[in-house]
Each structure stands twice: as C-alpha cells, then as structure tokens.
Design an enzyme around this catalytic site. Structure first.
Site, PDB file in Angstrom:
ATOM      1  N   ALA A 138     -14.811 -81.847 -12.369  1.00  0.00           N
ATOM      2  CA  ALA A 138     -13.972 -80.965 -11.842  1.00  0.00           C
ATOM      3  C   ALA A 138     -13.900 -81.392 -10.345  1.00  0.00           C
ATOM      4  O   ALA A 138     -12.687 -81.133  -9.727  1.00  0.00           O
ATOM      5  CB  ALA A 138     -14.622 -79.385 -12.173  1.00  0.00           C
ATOM      6  N   SER A 144     -18.649 -70.290 -11.474  1.00  0.00           N
ATOM      7  CA  SER A 144     -20.005 -70.746 -11.561  1.00  0.00           C
ATOM      8  C   SER A 144     -20.884 -69.623 -11.665  1.00  0.00           C
ATOM      9  O   SER A 144     -20.673 -68.755 -10.647  1.00  0.00           O
ATOM     10  CB  SER A 144     -20.309 -71.724 -10.546  1.00  0.00           C
ATOM     11  N   HIS A 187     -19.203 -75.046 -24.141  1.00  0.00           N
ATOM     12  CA  HIS A 187     -17.600 -74.998 -24.430  1.00  0.00           C
ATOM     13  C   HIS A 187     -17.346 -73.897 -25.312  1.00  0.00           C
ATOM     14  O   HIS A 187     -16.166 -73.296 -25.129  1.00  0.00           O
ATOM     15  CB  HIS A 187     -17.127 -76.473 -25.032  1.00  0.00           C
ATOM     16  N   LYS A 198     -13.186 -82.435 -23.715  1.00  0.00           N
ATOM     17  CA  LYS A 198     -13.815 -83.050 -24.843  1.00  0.00           C
ATOM     18  C   LYS A 198     -15.236 -82.870 -24.719  1.00  0.00           C
ATOM     19  O   LYS A 198     -15.725 -83.095 -23.659  1.00  0.00           O
ATOM     20  CB  LYS A 198     -13.431 -84.142 -25.454  1.00  0.00           C
TER      21      LYS A 198
END
Length: 163
Positions: A23, A44, A87, A105
């Site tokens: 990121a 976060s 995720h 992914k």
C-alpha cells in the site's frame, strides 16, 4: 443504498484497508496520480500508523476503527490490502456498509469463503473486484507457455522478485 462520493466532488473517494509495504509503495502513490479517484481515508488498528501513513500520502483522514471509516460519506469504495487472512472479514464489512470493494489477491483463504464473498457482494449490489493484474504480464505468459509446451520440464519451485 450505495454511497456515491462523486456527487459533491466528481471524484470517487476510496478508503484503504491495510497500510503495509504494498500500500505504501504502490497503492497510495498510484492514487496520487489518478484523475477521478482519490484516497479519502485510511484504516489501521494502530492509530499512530494510520495517522503517519495518511500524513505521508496526503490522505485527509485516518481511522483506527474500520466501522468509523465505513461510515464516512466520502468513501464510496474500499481497497482491501490487508494481510491475506483478514481479506474475508474486511470485504464482508465493506460490503455490509454498501461500499464497492477492490481486494488484493487472494480474495479469501479458501474457495468456499471466496464464493461466499462473491454471493454477499452480488446480493448486496456491491461491485467486487480482485487485484489479480499479473496474469497478463508478458513474462508470466511466456513462462506459462514454456511449461505447457514441456520446454522447461515440470517446475518444482518458482520464485519471482520484482524490483
């Protein structure tokens, strides 16, 4: 009802979940170059990390509670860039908040959870995408062809380093 941050600005507001190296080095700088999208907020669980990331990349808001970021009307879409094992929960939370989702992914750690995410998003009218861009990379296509032709035998291990 899906939130559309474009109504007031003409720009799609994104929330970024997961503030790791990927990121920091790729995602945030790419958003800085985008014409019709911007990072409107980052999340976060570590407040100091969220605020430092936001300051470093010129992002107006940093959150240490995902629910708070998802309540932000400036957020239409969520980019999930958290560790792989998170995720599933992050996509579920974003979809439940009626935010479109782009997830790095893998989408989830099991096929069953991946299928469930597809169903949850489809039933909620939420667009779901997976950042799996390298499948069209010329180097990957060439390696795949060499393997399929038997030109390099049966691979036992493959490691790729991008610099």
């Amino acid at each position: 009802m899906l939130v559309d941050s474009r109504k007031s600005t003409g720009v799609v507001g994104w929330g970024l979940v997961g503030l790791g190296r990927h990121a920091d080095q790729y995602i945030a700088p790419a958003f800085a170059q985008a014409a019709e999208s911007r990072l409107a907020a980052v999340f976060s669980a570590d407040t100091v990390r969220a605020e430092a990331f936001a300051a470093r990349h010129g992002v107006p808001r940093a959150y240490s509670a995902l629910a708070d970021m998802l309540d932000d009307p400036a957020i239409s879409c969520v980019y999930v860039c958290s560790p792989n094992h998170r995720h599933y929960e992050h996509v579920v939370q974003a979809a439940s908040a009626n935010r479109h989702v782009l997830c790095e992914k893998p989408l989830a750690t099991t096929v069953m959870k991946s299928r469930l995410l597809v169903t949850i998003c489809a039933e909620g009218g939420v667009t779901l995408g997976v950042g799996f861009h390298l499948r069209h990379n010329p180097v990957h296509l060439r390696v795949r062809k060499l393997v399929a032709e038997g030109a390099i035998g049966t691979p036992l291990h493959l490691q790729v380093n991008y610099v």
